[in-house]
Design a protein around this motif. Structure first.
Motif, PDB file in Angstrom:
ATOM      1  N   HIS A   1      -8.508   0.898  -1.432  1.00  0.00           N
ATOM      2  CA  HIS A   1      -7.388  -0.610  -1.139  1.00  0.00           C
ATOM      3  C   HIS A   1      -8.150  -2.263  -1.259  1.00  0.00           C
ATOM      4  O   HIS A   1      -7.189  -2.885  -1.204  1.00  0.00           O
ATOM      5  CB  HIS A   1      -6.958  -0.255   0.122  1.00  0.00           C
ATOM      6  N   ARG A   2      -9.366  -2.110  -1.165  1.00  0.00           N
ATOM      7  CA  ARG A   2     -10.475  -3.207  -1.578  1.00  0.00           C
ATOM      8  C   ARG A   2     -10.687  -2.884  -2.899  1.00  0.00           C
ATOM      9  O   ARG A   2     -10.373  -3.952  -3.525  1.00  0.00           O
ATOM     10  CB  ARG A   2     -11.550  -2.780  -0.868  1.00  0.00           C
TER      11      ARG A   2
ATOM     12  N   GLY B   1      -6.980   3.933   1.549  1.00  0.00           N
ATOM     13  CA  GLY B   1      -8.011   3.579   2.332  1.00  0.00           C
ATOM     14  C   GLY B   1      -8.518   3.306   3.831  1.00  0.00           C
ATOM     15  O   GLY B   1      -9.574   3.280   4.494  1.00  0.00           O
TER      16      GLY B   1
ATOM     17  N   GLN C   1     -13.521  -7.373  -2.307  1.00  0.00           N
ATOM     18  CA  GLN C   1     -13.512  -8.539  -1.570  1.00  0.00           C
ATOM     19  C   GLN C   1     -14.839  -9.269  -1.159  1.00  0.00           C
ATOM     20  O   GLN C   1     -15.562 -10.348  -0.631  1.00  0.00           O
ATOM     21  CB  GLN C   1     -13.290  -8.317   0.188  1.00  0.00           C
TER      22      GLN C   1
ATOM     23  N   ASP D   1     -17.192  -4.723  -3.347  1.00  0.00           N
ATOM     24  CA  ASP D   1     -15.773  -4.110  -3.226  1.00  0.00           C
ATOM     25  C   ASP D   1     -15.022  -5.253  -3.649  1.00  0.00           C
ATOM     26  O   ASP D   1     -15.692  -6.183  -3.842  1.00  0.00           O
ATOM     27  CB  ASP D   1     -14.923  -3.924  -1.760  1.00  0.00           C
TER      28      ASP D   1
ATOM     29  N   PRO E   1      -6.545  -0.481  -6.971  1.00  0.00           N
ATOM     30  CA  PRO E   1      -7.806  -0.753  -6.099  1.00  0.00           C
ATOM     31  C   PRO E   1      -7.812   1.057  -5.372  1.00  0.00           C
ATOM     32  O   PRO E   1      -9.114   0.618  -4.305  1.00  0.00           O
ATOM     33  CB  PRO E   1      -7.513  -1.745  -5.074  1.00  0.00           C
ATOM     34  N   ASP E   2      -6.971   1.628  -5.336  1.00  0.00           N
ATOM     35  CA  ASP E   2      -7.333   3.535  -4.581  1.00  0.00           C
ATOM     36  C   ASP E   2      -7.800   4.500  -4.879  1.00  0.00           C
ATOM     37  O   ASP E   2      -7.936   4.721  -4.119  1.00  0.00           O
ATOM     38  CB  ASP E   2      -5.597   3.402  -3.941  1.00  0.00           C
TER      39      ASP E   2
ATOM     40  N   THR F   1     -17.449   1.082   2.429  1.00  0.00           N
ATOM     41  CA  THR F   1     -17.956   0.789   0.324  1.00  0.00           C
ATOM     42  C   THR F   1     -18.933   1.585   0.000  1.00  0.00           C
ATOM     43  O   THR F   1     -20.357   2.006   1.072  1.00  0.00           O
ATOM     44  CB  THR F   1     -18.049  -0.628   0.017  1.00  0.00           C
TER      45      THR F   1
ATOM     46  N   ARG G   1       0.941  -1.393   0.390  1.00  0.00           N
ATOM     47  CA  ARG G   1       0.425  -0.326  -0.167  1.00  0.00           C
ATOM     48  C   ARG G   1       1.024   1.416   0.314  1.00  0.00           C
ATOM     49  O   ARG G   1       2.085   1.318   0.896  1.00  0.00           O
ATOM     50  CB  ARG G   1      -0.968  -0.314   1.246  1.00  0.00           C
TER      51      ARG G   1
ATOM     52  N   GLN H   1     -17.697  -8.213  -0.669  1.00  0.00           N
ATOM     53  CA  GLN H   1     -18.656  -7.200   0.274  1.00  0.00           C
ATOM     54  C   GLN H   1     -19.736  -6.553  -0.277  1.00  0.00           C
ATOM     55  O   GLN H   1     -19.220  -5.642  -0.787  1.00  0.00           O
ATOM     56  CB  GLN H   1     -17.538  -6.762   1.310  1.00  0.00           C
TER      57      GLN H   1
END
Ligand SMILES: Nc1nc2c(c(=O)[nH]1)N[C@H]1C(S)=C(S)[C@@H](COP(=O)(O)O)O[C@H]1N2
Ligand SMILES: [Mo]
Length: 501
Positions: free
Chosen positions: A421-422, A351, A474, A472, A447-448, A390, A324, A476
């Motif tokens: 970041h996700r 993030g 991941q 996101d 992702p940022d 998110t 990161r 979610q």
């Protein structure tokens, strides 16, 4: 009138001396800043809710109104005792003097502008009250009235000239602006990826991928942005470290700097709000500095501190994460940082909300523990940690707009979604109680940053509710239950109502 004119000449004298000596020590600024740091959190949240990013102007207007009422009352009550009114006005100036000297990073002469203000205001009110034409019974003549008004006019004129001079005169403000314009940024050792084609779908009204510095939201507790001279700027890394590290601006500029696209969001951004922006930042990865300082094993937080005493608590592991780009940034969109955005050096951490990571005018990194220290907003009721939630927003059409479908019967719906970041993997739009329809995601650099999205909606006539949700990287799905911005960021769907005609 005597009270108001005395207030004006006094404030002008205060502004003038502050411009020359220490802009933060101007009487209204010093009192305003003390007020911002001292007011209960609910009152500040209320003010930000009412006035948004105009909250600073609202505070100035409020202070001026209170001052005007106080001056009229004092001068009115004591109009037959010029010396007493004069003394009272000078005593009043002790308040901004105390505020100016008790602030963080105060200067040796910080008391001067307030006392200059008090002295000039006191003399003005004395001279004017002495020339006051007393009531009809006392035999006020037209001549004495004219004389009083002439003196008041001279006072007001001097105040305007002094106020204008304080805006154009040299002093720290111009010195730092000039230092900023002299900076040549080095070529970054690592460039940001090129923007892929289509990063910004051509939809009128859709937020641009890159936010220009002029249009970038500004949120901070500084009534007047601190002026930090790069020639004297230093950053100290200390606390739970094996060795303290210090770096100055020239050293920082000669490091291997990294360029990265990062979307910065404020925790106070309401659902559908615009306290968010995306820029390309250049700076030194903070992990490099931390590695030199070698944090001790039991440390878990970095308390970063601004020159004005504002602090943020950032998890140590976020800053040392090799994946990161948490930056000690010197540039925004290819230019030295604008003064309001932290010149000469600020933090940018992908993030995390700004209040726990994006310290502007940063001068100190204290390696510590969450159990041992708390940052500015944490002591005022906000969460100690602030990962970005998110979120997604509809930009087009505007809420309450009336829209006409195109030849193929479609209406373009577009907006942005972010989960720094996700990353964003999916955006969906729901019309009334219909199914969630997948939107088309624009490409992005990583992702940022936020992602632009579009949807061609096969619209039917009448009034409709549109809402958006993002998923996101991941998997979610964005939280659908509405929650307010305090203590750690708003949730819920952004929803608009449109009329298809
Ligand atoms: N010194 C200082 N840094 C600060 C703040 C502040 O009040 N003082 N506000 C933070 C908050 S709450 C946010 S959201 C971001 C906003 O950065 P910007 O004003 O450059 O958009 O700055 C952060 N850095
Ligand atoms: Mo913020």
């Amino acid at each position: 009138m005597a009270g108001l004119v005395a207030g004006a000449t006094g404030l002008a004298a205060g502004e003038l001396t502050a411009a020359l000596l220490d802009p933060q020590a101007a009487p209204l600024t010093a009192v305003g800043n003390a007020f911002i740091d001292g007011v209960p959190a609910w009152l500040k949240d209320l003010a930000v809710g009412l006035f948004g990013t105009a909250d600073k102007i609202a505070l100035y207007v409020g202070m001026l109104l209170v001052l005007a009422v106080a001056l009229v009352a004092i001068a009115g009550a004591g109009r037959r005792h010029p010396a007493r009114v004069s003394g009272a006005l000078f005593a009043l100036a002790l308040l901004p003097a105390a505020a100016a000297v008790s602030r963080e990073a105060t200067t040796a002469l910080a008391w001067v502008p307030a006392l200059a203000c008090g002295a000039v205001g006191a003399v003005t009110v004395y001279l004017l009250l002495r020339r006051l034409p007393h009531g009809d019974a006392d035999g006020a003549t037209p001549a004495s009235r004219r004389q009083f008004l002439a003196w008041a006019g001279v006072g007001a004129g001097l105040a305007v000239v002094g106020g204008a001079a304080s805006r154009v005169l040299g002093g720290p403000t111009q010195q730092v602006s000039q230092a900023r314009s002299r900076i040549t940024l080095p070529m970054p050792a690592s460039r940001a990826p090129n923007l892929p084609a289509g990063v910004e779908p051509a939809v009128p009204g859709l937020t641009s991928y890159q936010t220009p510095a002029q249009g970038f939201f500004r949120i901070d507790t500084a009534l007047v942005p601190p002026r930090v001279d790069p020639a004297t700027w230093r950053l100290r890394v200390h606390g739970l470290v094996e060795r303290e590290v210090e770096i100055d601006f020239d050293q920082l500029m000669s490091e291997d700097l990294v360029e990265a696209w990062v979307t910065l969001a404020c925790v106070s951004n309401k659902v559908g709000g615009d306290l968010i922006g995306n820029a390309v930042w250049t700076g030194l990865p903070i992990r490099e500095l931390l590695a030199r300082a070698a944090p001790e094993a039991d440390a878990d937080m970095v308390l970063s501190r601004s020159v004005d005493g504002w602090t943020a608590s950032t998890p140590l592991e976020t800053l040392t994460d090799p994946g990161r780009q948490a930056l000690l940034a010197v540039s925004m969109n290819g230019e030295p940082l604008p003064i309001e955005h932290g010149f000469p050096v600020r933090m940018v951490v992908p993030g995390l909300y700004g209040y726990v990571s994006a310290t502007k005018w940063v001068t100190e990194l204290q390696v510590t523990r969450f159990s041992d220290a708390a940052a500015y907003w944490t002591t005022r009721g906000w969460s100690a940690k602030g990962p970005v939630k998110t979120s997604s927003r509809i930009d087009v059409p505007r809420d309450r707009a009336s829209v006409t479908p195109d030849a193929s019967g479609e209406v373009v719906v577009a907006g942005v979604a972010w989960a720094q970041h996700r990353g964003i993997d999916r955006v969906e739009v729901q019309v009334d109680d219909g199914p969630w329809q997948p939107a088309t995601l624009a490409p992005t650099v990583g992702p940022d940053t936020w992602r632009q999205w579009t949807l061609r909606w096969r619209a039917t006539f009448g009034a409709h509710d549109l809402r958006v949700r993002a998923t996101d990287g991941q998997g979610q799905v964005q939280e659908s239950d509405p929650a307010p911005v305090a203590p750690d960021g708003a949730t819920g769907h952004h929803r608009i109502r449109v009329e298809v005609a």
